[in-house]
Design a protein around this motif. Structure first.
Motif, PDB file in Angstrom:
ATOM      1  N   GLY A  62       0.820  -1.209   0.000  1.00  0.00           N
ATOM      2  CA  GLY A  62       0.000   0.000   0.000  1.00  0.00           C
ATOM      3  C   GLY A  62       0.850   1.254   0.000  1.00  0.00           C
ATOM      4  O   GLY A  62       0.542   2.224  -0.698  1.00  0.00           O
ATOM      5  N   ILE A  63       1.912   1.258   0.795  1.00  0.00           N
ATOM      6  CA  ILE A  63       2.824   2.411   0.829  1.00  0.00           C
ATOM      7  C   ILE A  63       3.406   2.664  -0.558  1.00  0.00           C
ATOM      8  O   ILE A  63       3.528   3.804  -1.000  1.00  0.00           O
ATOM      9  N   MET A  64       3.753   1.569  -1.250  1.00  0.00           N
ATOM     10  CA  MET A  64       4.344   1.705  -2.589  1.00  0.00           C
ATOM     11  C   MET A  64       3.303   1.979  -3.666  1.00  0.00           C
ATOM     12  O   MET A  64       3.648   2.308  -4.793  1.00  0.00           O
ATOM     13  N   ARG A  65       1.999   1.806  -3.293  1.00  0.00           N
ATOM     14  CA  ARG A  65       0.919   1.889  -4.290  1.00  0.00           C
ATOM     15  C   ARG A  65       1.186   0.911  -5.439  1.00  0.00           C
ATOM     16  O   ARG A  65       0.900   1.204  -6.593  1.00  0.00           O
ATOM     17  N   TRP A  66       1.745  -0.242  -5.086  1.00  0.00           N
ATOM     18  CA  TRP A  66       2.096  -1.236  -6.097  1.00  0.00           C
ATOM     19  C   TRP A  66       1.012  -2.309  -6.115  1.00  0.00           C
ATOM     20  O   TRP A  66       1.004  -3.228  -5.337  1.00  0.00           O
ATOM     21  N   ASP A  67       0.096  -2.162  -7.018  1.00  0.00           N
ATOM     22  CA  ASP A  67      -1.022  -3.105  -7.109  1.00  0.00           C
ATOM     23  C   ASP A  67      -0.628  -4.305  -7.964  1.00  0.00           C
ATOM     24  O   ASP A  67       0.202  -4.203  -8.853  1.00  0.00           O
ATOM     25  N   HIS A  68      -1.239  -5.427  -7.677  1.00  0.00           N
ATOM     26  CA  HIS A  68      -0.962  -6.641  -8.451  1.00  0.00           C
ATOM     27  C   HIS A  68      -2.224  -7.496  -8.420  1.00  0.00           C
ATOM     28  O   HIS A  68      -2.877  -7.622  -7.384  1.00  0.00           O
ATOM     29  N   ASP A  69      -2.540  -8.080  -9.530  1.00  0.00           N
ATOM     30  CA  ASP A  69      -3.764  -8.869  -9.636  1.00  0.00           C
ATOM     31  C   ASP A  69      -3.826  -9.955  -8.563  1.00  0.00           C
ATOM     32  O   ASP A  69      -2.934 -10.787  -8.456  1.00  0.00           O
ATOM     33  N   GLY A  70      -4.849  -9.910  -7.749  1.00  0.00           N
ATOM     34  CA  GLY A  70      -5.071 -10.928  -6.729  1.00  0.00           C
ATOM     35  C   GLY A  70      -4.406 -10.670  -5.397  1.00  0.00           C
ATOM     36  O   GLY A  70      -4.697 -11.367  -4.416  1.00  0.00           O
ATOM     37  N   LEU A  71      -3.530  -9.667  -5.314  1.00  0.00           N
ATOM     38  CA  LEU A  71      -2.794  -9.430  -4.072  1.00  0.00           C
ATOM     39  C   LEU A  71      -3.709  -9.029  -2.922  1.00  0.00           C
ATOM     40  O   LEU A  71      -3.677  -9.626  -1.842  1.00  0.00           O
TER      41      LEU A  71
END
Length: 219
Positions: A62-71
């Motif tokens: 969340g801090i990185m705003r790094w989204d990934h499918d299914g995470l």
């Protein structure tokens, strides 16, 4: 390929530590392919995560705003599995991570997490240290971001905090006047004071928001 091989052999603790390390670093050193592999492994091993690990990993991504499918779905569901056993800090971190990532979480998992928040038993304010107050502020921020209602126990706690803050502010002003011209605090003490003032402001802002005195920051 070497990165994938290394990450594939990691256990949940190592995956969390790597995610936290990336989150704490300058985004210029992030390696997109490494973050994608890290997210994939976290999804694949989500059922092995402890409640603290699931919360910490969600918070890091969340801090990185790094989204990934299914995470979000996988780790959110894993966190929700612990239900009533979740601690204040774990709920705050987990929900904050979910709120910062755009991909959809499982509605049922989010409902269970909010139910766990509603059932929280908070320590009396008089015995709450800095860590508990920080965790409460994190949970308040996460709930507001998700447009979720505040649990009754949290509202009561915030009401007590608002009253305490008013008293402490008056005492602090009087104390500052008495100390005027005296020896200054060391840097460590100043950091503690700054943290406590910022934390108190966050908690009081949440109390005013849920009372209906909506802050301009929240639109």
């Amino acid at each position: 390929r070497p990165c994938r091989q290394v990450v594939t052999g990691m256990n949940p603790r190592s995956l969390c530590e790597m995610a936290a390390s990336f989150a704490a670093s300058d985004r210029r050193v992030w390696i997109p392919s490494a973050l994608d592999v890290l997210a994939e492994e976290s999804v694949a091993k989500a059922r092995l995560f402890t409640q603290a690990q699931a919360a910490a990993c969600l918070a890091a991504f969340g801090i990185m705003r790094w989204d990934h499918d299914g995470l979000v779905a996988a780790l959110g569901a894993r966190l929700a599995d612990f239900g009533p056993r979740l601690q204040l800090g774990e709920l705050g971190l987990g929900l904050q991570g979910i709120g910062r990532l755009p991909s959809d979480s499982e509605p049922e998992a989010l409902r269970r997490l909010l139910d766990a928040a509603a059932g929280l038993s908070l320590a009396p304010l008089t015995s709450a240290g800095d860590a508990a107050r920080r965790d409460a502020a994190t949970l308040c921020s996460a709930l507001r971001h998700l447009s979720a209602p505040a649990p009754a126990s949290l509202l009561h706690w915030l009401e007590q905090h608002a009253a305490e803050s008013a008293e402490e502010a008056a005492l602090a002003i009087a104390s500052a006047r008495e100390r005027d011209g005296g020896p200054s605090r060391d840097d460590g003490a100043k950091d503690v004071v700054r943290f406590r003032r910022r934390n108190a402001a966050q908690l009081n802002d949440a109390w005013r928001f849920w009372r209906g005195e909506q802050s301009g920051d929240d639109g």
